[in-house]
Design an enzyme around this catalytic site. Structure first.
Site, PDB file in Angstrom:
ATOM      1  N   HIS A 191      25.766  38.656  37.089  1.00 23.33           N
ATOM      2  CA  HIS A 191      25.680  40.048  37.531  1.00 23.33           C
ATOM      3  C   HIS A 191      26.843  40.879  37.041  1.00 23.33           C
ATOM      4  O   HIS A 191      26.736  42.085  36.921  1.00 23.33           O
ATOM      5  CB  HIS A 191      25.479  40.091  39.043  1.00 23.33           C
ATOM      6  CG  HIS A 191      24.109  39.628  39.370  1.00 23.33           C
ATOM      7  ND1 HIS A 191      23.848  38.339  39.756  1.00 23.33           N
ATOM      8  CD2 HIS A 191      22.913  40.242  39.218  1.00 23.33           C
ATOM      9  CE1 HIS A 191      22.542  38.205  39.873  1.00 23.33           C
ATOM     10  NE2 HIS A 191      21.946  39.329  39.558  1.00 23.33           N
ATOM     11  N   ARG A 298      18.186  48.048  42.027  1.00 22.32           N
ATOM     12  CA  ARG A 298      18.810  46.885  42.686  1.00 22.32           C
ATOM     13  C   ARG A 298      19.657  47.382  43.855  1.00 22.32           C
ATOM     14  O   ARG A 298      20.787  47.820  43.646  1.00 22.32           O
ATOM     15  CB  ARG A 298      19.724  46.151  41.713  1.00 22.32           C
ATOM     16  CG  ARG A 298      19.042  45.358  40.626  1.00 22.32           C
ATOM     17  CD  ARG A 298      20.103  44.611  39.833  1.00 22.32           C
ATOM     18  NE  ARG A 298      19.551  43.633  38.928  1.00 22.32           N
ATOM     19  CZ  ARG A 298      19.321  43.848  37.631  1.00 22.32           C
ATOM     20  NH1 ARG A 298      19.582  45.032  37.107  1.00 22.32           N
ATOM     21  NH2 ARG A 298      18.835  42.882  36.871  1.00 22.32           N
ATOM     22  N   ARG A 334      13.832  47.676  45.121  1.00 18.48           N
ATOM     23  CA  ARG A 334      13.755  46.248  45.450  1.00 18.48           C
ATOM     24  C   ARG A 334      14.569  45.978  46.703  1.00 18.48           C
ATOM     25  O   ARG A 334      15.694  46.473  46.828  1.00 18.48           O
ATOM     26  CB  ARG A 334      14.297  45.422  44.283  1.00 18.48           C
ATOM     27  CG  ARG A 334      14.079  43.941  44.491  1.00 18.48           C
ATOM     28  CD  ARG A 334      14.539  43.154  43.310  1.00 18.48           C
ATOM     29  NE  ARG A 334      15.996  43.155  43.178  1.00 18.48           N
ATOM     30  CZ  ARG A 334      16.648  42.514  42.220  1.00 18.48           C
ATOM     31  NH1 ARG A 334      15.971  41.839  41.304  1.00 18.48           N
ATOM     32  NH2 ARG A 334      17.953  42.545  42.145  1.00 18.48           N
ATOM     33  N   GLU A 434       9.902  35.568  39.474  1.00 15.35           N
ATOM     34  CA  GLU A 434      11.133  35.078  38.846  1.00 15.35           C
ATOM     35  C   GLU A 434      11.438  33.630  39.203  1.00 15.35           C
ATOM     36  O   GLU A 434      12.467  33.088  38.818  1.00 15.35           O
ATOM     37  CB  GLU A 434      12.316  35.991  39.201  1.00 15.35           C
ATOM     38  CG  GLU A 434      12.518  36.263  40.673  1.00 15.35           C
ATOM     39  CD  GLU A 434      13.658  37.253  40.947  1.00 15.35           C
ATOM     40  OE1 GLU A 434      14.462  37.522  40.052  1.00 15.35           O
ATOM     41  OE2 GLU A 434      13.739  37.747  42.084  1.00 15.35           O
ATOM     42  N   ASN A 457      15.696  37.053  34.144  1.00 16.70           N
ATOM     43  CA  ASN A 457      17.067  36.561  34.340  1.00 16.70           C
ATOM     44  C   ASN A 457      17.058  35.309  35.205  1.00 16.70           C
ATOM     45  O   ASN A 457      17.749  34.324  34.918  1.00 16.70           O
ATOM     46  CB  ASN A 457      17.934  37.625  35.005  1.00 16.70           C
ATOM     47  CG  ASN A 457      17.933  38.931  34.241  1.00 16.70           C
ATOM     48  OD1 ASN A 457      17.543  38.938  33.083  1.00 16.70           O
ATOM     49  ND2 ASN A 457      18.329  40.002  34.869  1.00 16.70           N
ATOM     50  N   ASP A 458      16.269  35.369  36.282  1.00 19.16           N
ATOM     51  CA  ASP A 458      16.166  34.189  37.135  1.00 19.16           C
ATOM     52  C   ASP A 458      15.121  33.211  36.628  1.00 19.16           C
ATOM     53  O   ASP A 458      15.286  31.994  36.769  1.00 19.16           O
ATOM     54  CB  ASP A 458      15.846  34.604  38.580  1.00 19.16           C
ATOM     55  CG  ASP A 458      17.108  35.028  39.305  1.00 19.16           C
ATOM     56  OD1 ASP A 458      18.079  34.248  39.269  1.00 19.16           O
ATOM     57  OD2 ASP A 458      17.140  36.124  39.872  1.00 19.16           O
ATOM     58  N   ARG A 468      22.740  30.823  35.265  1.00 21.85           N
ATOM     59  CA  ARG A 468      22.845  32.013  34.410  1.00 21.85           C
ATOM     60  C   ARG A 468      24.274  32.519  34.267  1.00 21.85           C
ATOM     61  O   ARG A 468      24.560  33.320  33.377  1.00 21.85           O
ATOM     62  CB  ARG A 468      21.917  33.123  34.928  1.00 21.85           C
ATOM     63  CG  ARG A 468      22.213  33.567  36.342  1.00 21.85           C
ATOM     64  CD  ARG A 468      21.077  34.395  36.929  1.00 21.85           C
ATOM     65  NE  ARG A 468      21.273  35.814  36.770  1.00 21.85           N
ATOM     66  CZ  ARG A 468      20.516  36.747  37.354  1.00 21.85           C
ATOM     67  NH1 ARG A 468      19.490  36.389  38.119  1.00 21.85           N
ATOM     68  NH2 ARG A 468      20.748  38.011  37.182  1.00 21.85           N
ATOM     69  N   CYS A 505      11.171  43.189  34.132  1.00 26.03           N
ATOM     70  CA  CYS A 505      12.424  43.922  34.368  1.00 26.03           C
ATOM     71  C   CYS A 505      13.676  43.066  34.153  1.00 26.03           C
ATOM     72  O   CYS A 505      14.781  43.515  34.459  1.00 26.03           O
ATOM     73  CB  CYS A 505      12.436  44.544  35.756  1.00 26.03           C
ATOM     74  SG  CYS A 505      12.384  43.328  37.080  1.00 26.03           S
TER      75      CYS A 505
HETATM   76  C1  PEP Z   1      15.807  38.997  37.145  1.00 28.20           C
HETATM   77  O1  PEP Z   1      16.078  37.952  37.739  1.00 28.20           O
HETATM   78  O2  PEP Z   1      15.315  39.038  36.003  1.00 28.20           O
HETATM   79  C2  PEP Z   1      16.084  40.299  37.767  1.00 28.20           C
HETATM   80  C3  PEP Z   1      15.688  41.420  37.221  1.00 28.20           C
HETATM   81  O3  PEP Z   1      16.805  40.285  38.921  1.00 28.20           O
HETATM   82  P1  PEP Z   1      18.395  40.074  39.037  1.00 28.20           P
HETATM   83  O4  PEP Z   1      18.968  40.084  37.668  1.00 28.20           O
HETATM   84  O5  PEP Z   1      18.894  41.192  39.872  1.00 28.20           O
HETATM   85  O6  PEP Z   1      18.488  38.741  39.708  1.00 28.20           O
HETATM   86 MG    MG Z   2      16.479  37.990  39.847  1.00 30.31          MG
END
Ligand code: PEP
Ligand code: MG
Length: 581
Positions: A191, A298, A334, A434, A457-458, A468, A505
């Site tokens: 993040h 977010r 979200r 995700e 991302n997840d 990650r 996303c």
């Molecule tokens: C993701 O996991 O792709 C996502 C958009 O959420 P975050 O990056 O906030 O976990």
């Molecule tokens: Mg995520």
């Protein structure tokens, strides 16, 4: 000149002066002293060494008294270093001859010693480097005293070099003065990386240890496109990067001409191009670059820097600001995705977890803390009366979990009705896809939600079992992995078969490398970091759907992430060469 390779997480190239942060947020403000100040500076150094020696003696005596002599040995070793005549001579020479500030001299000399220890092929001696850092820290604390400055009080432009920056430290960086940053640790999907992109600050993470080589004030180049960091670059390198910065500027100006045009393919397919935001101010960037709405807001970032949980009114105001600014365009809010590397400080009631990304995170946390969840739902529902708001639940793993969240939502709606509070009872409800389980169960989820959004991302992290935010496994963390691409294809297919709107996303949708692949897999809605809007639009407008479908078909036959990525880059180069560096 020294070149390091890390992970590029926020694009752009910057050249500037280094500001070194250690774990405690020390910075070394001055590198040189005036010639006539040398004698006073030497006295200041001497006083600091004396004070450090006395502190260390006191520590040694107290530990010896309480635990026994054998445990006090470490402080005797510190004392030996502090009293080392060779070190004193070296420091004096740096201040007298080279006019270094005592802080700079101490840091430079001790970090060099530490580096020698670290390079030794003996675990015990290598560990002694930490003792040297301890001494450095003690001396710097004494030297800097009140002059220790906070990052928030910068007065000139710098590039930050740090061991690590948390997402909230990153969010608090002053964009007027922080041109870029580098961290020794951190991974591609962390993040911290996402916040850097949101702030549009070029950044490289996960370089591995290098802070022992710098003291602050050196010239540095950060290449946030390729992940290079160059310390004390030579003339030719500066020239090369200066040219690159100029090219990027002219490309950005060129792309501005697309601001008012839609993301439409050359054969007329309309792609919805939305923005991902963390902070309300990013709405302006989305508007300016012509986004169709906000595909991911977010909300956990409301917790940044807050010393208490945001109230319903705090949350309502933040959401309302975004909804009003979007003037009727979609805003997907979200619900809280706290936990793991996001705002751990905001969840102190959770015990330290061994595997936080597999633990009490996200929707699980909201369902565990229903009063907190209800407060947020009330704020979202009230903001939904002001525009086209949709709600999205993060990290849904099971149908039961989703149903539970929807029940709480229905209950909150009832409550608002009873009290005659304005809200939108028709608020569309969506979920993030995700977790691989959600992809596998997509044929069931499609009956339970109004839309969904793939969070790569997840999804990458949970599919490949790769953290990650861990640089050591970053080579495995890639959207190009065939398993990830197949899961995305499955999710899109199932959603389309059931006419369920599907968006993507994760950071993947903001990378031009994947635009043709995703459009070819049938995706017609992308939500990207605001900085990526112009480039993604450029690619969309340069390609046709059959062309993208062919790219996707070929990519799906490949079994190796590296081959897939280079194939996708090649195809991108054919259509928009100026975007491929
Ligand atoms: C993701 O996991 O792709 C996502 C958009 O959420 P975050 O990056 O906030 O976990
Ligand atoms: Mg995520």
């Amino acid at each position: 000149m020294q070149q390091l390779k890390g992970i590029a997480v926020s694009p752009g190239v910057v050249i500037g002066d280094a500001l070194v942060m250690d774990n405690e947020g020390f910075r070394i403000p001055r590198r040189f002293v005036a010639r006539d100040a040398v004698e006073d500076e030497l006295k200041r150094l001497d006083a600091a060494i004396q004070a450090a020696s006395q502190e260390t003696e006191r520590n040694r005596d107290s530990v010896a008294r309480q635990l026994g002599e054998q445990y006090a040995g470490i402080f005797s070793a510190h004392l030996q270093i502090l009293r080392d005549a060779h070190l004193h001579r070296e420091l004096e020479e740096m201040i007298r001859e080279r006019h270094f500030s005592p802080e700079h001299a101490v840091s430079r000399a001790l970090r060099r010693y530490a580096k020698v220890f670290q390079s030794l092929d003996n675990h015990y001696l290598a560990e002694r480097a930490n003792d040297i850092f301890d001494i450095e820290k003690r001396l710097l604390r004494l030297l800097l005293g009140r002059r220790r400055e906070e990052l928030s009080q910068l007065t000139s432009a710098v590039l930050i070099l740090a061991h690590d920056l948390t997402p909230s430290e990153t969010a608090n960086l002053d964009r007027n003065f922080v041109l870029g940053f580098v961290t020794e640790v951190g991974g591609p999907g962390s993040h911290t990386a996402i916040v850097a992109e949101a702030l549009e600050i070029p950044a490289v993470v996960g370089t591995g240890p290098f802070l022992t080589d710098v003291s602050g004030g050196e010239q540095v180049i950060i290449d946030g496109d390729e992940g290079f960091v160059i310390l004390e670059p030579d003339e030719a390198t500066i020239e090369k990067y200066t040219r690159q910065i100029e090219q990027q500027r002219s490309l950005a100006v060129q792309l501005q001409s697309l601001n008012d045009l839609p993301a439409e393919t050359a054969d007329g397919a309309r792609i919805r191009l939305l923005g991902n935001i963390e902070f309300p101010h990013e709405v302006a960037l989305c508007q300016q670059r012509g986004s169709d709405g906000i595909g991911l807001y977010r909300t956990e970032f409301l917790y940044i820097g807050a010393d208490r949980a945001p109230t319903e009114q705090d949350q309502f105001e933040a959401y309302a600001e975004v909804v009003r600014a979007m003037q009727g365009r979609t805003v997907v809010i979200r619900t809280l995705d706290l936990g793991a590397d996001k705002m751990q400080a905001a969840t102190p009631h959770i015990d330290v977890e061994r595997n936080p990304v597999l633990g009490m995170r996200s929707l699980r946390l909201s369902l565990r803390n229903v009063p907190m969840f209800r407060t947020q739902l009330r704020a979202i529902l009230r903001a939904a009366a002001l525009g086209d708001v949709r709600i999205m639940f993060p990290m849904v793993s099971t149908l039961m979990e989703l149903r539970q969240a929807k029940m709480v939502l229905a209950d909150v709606m009832e409550d608002l009705s009873e009290h005659d509070i304005a809200f939108n009872p028709e608020l569309p409800v969506g979920m993030m896809v995700e977790v691989p389980a959600a992809v596998v169960m997509m044929d069931q989820f499609v009956h339970e939600v109004d839309f969904c959004s793939i969070g790569t991302n997840d999804l990458i992290q949970y599919t490949l079992a790769v953290d990650r935010s861990n640089k050591d496994v970053a080579n495995l963390y890639t959207p190009s992995d065939p398993s990830v691409i197949r899961l995305i294809a499955m999710a899109i297919d199932t959603a389309r078969k059931h006419s369920l709107p599907i968006n993507l996303c994760g950071q993947m949708s903001g990378s031009t490398t994947y635009t043709m692949l995703l459009a070819g897999l049938g995706l017609r809605s992308f939500s990207v970091t605001p900085a990526a809007i112009p480039e993604i639009k450029r690619v969309c407008r340069a390609v046709t759907i059959p062309q993208c479908e062919e790219v996707a078909r070929r990519a799906l036959t490949m079994v190796n992430a590296r081959d897939i990525k280079s194939y996708l880059k090649e195809q991108l180069h054919k259509v928009v060469p100026e975007l491929v560096v």
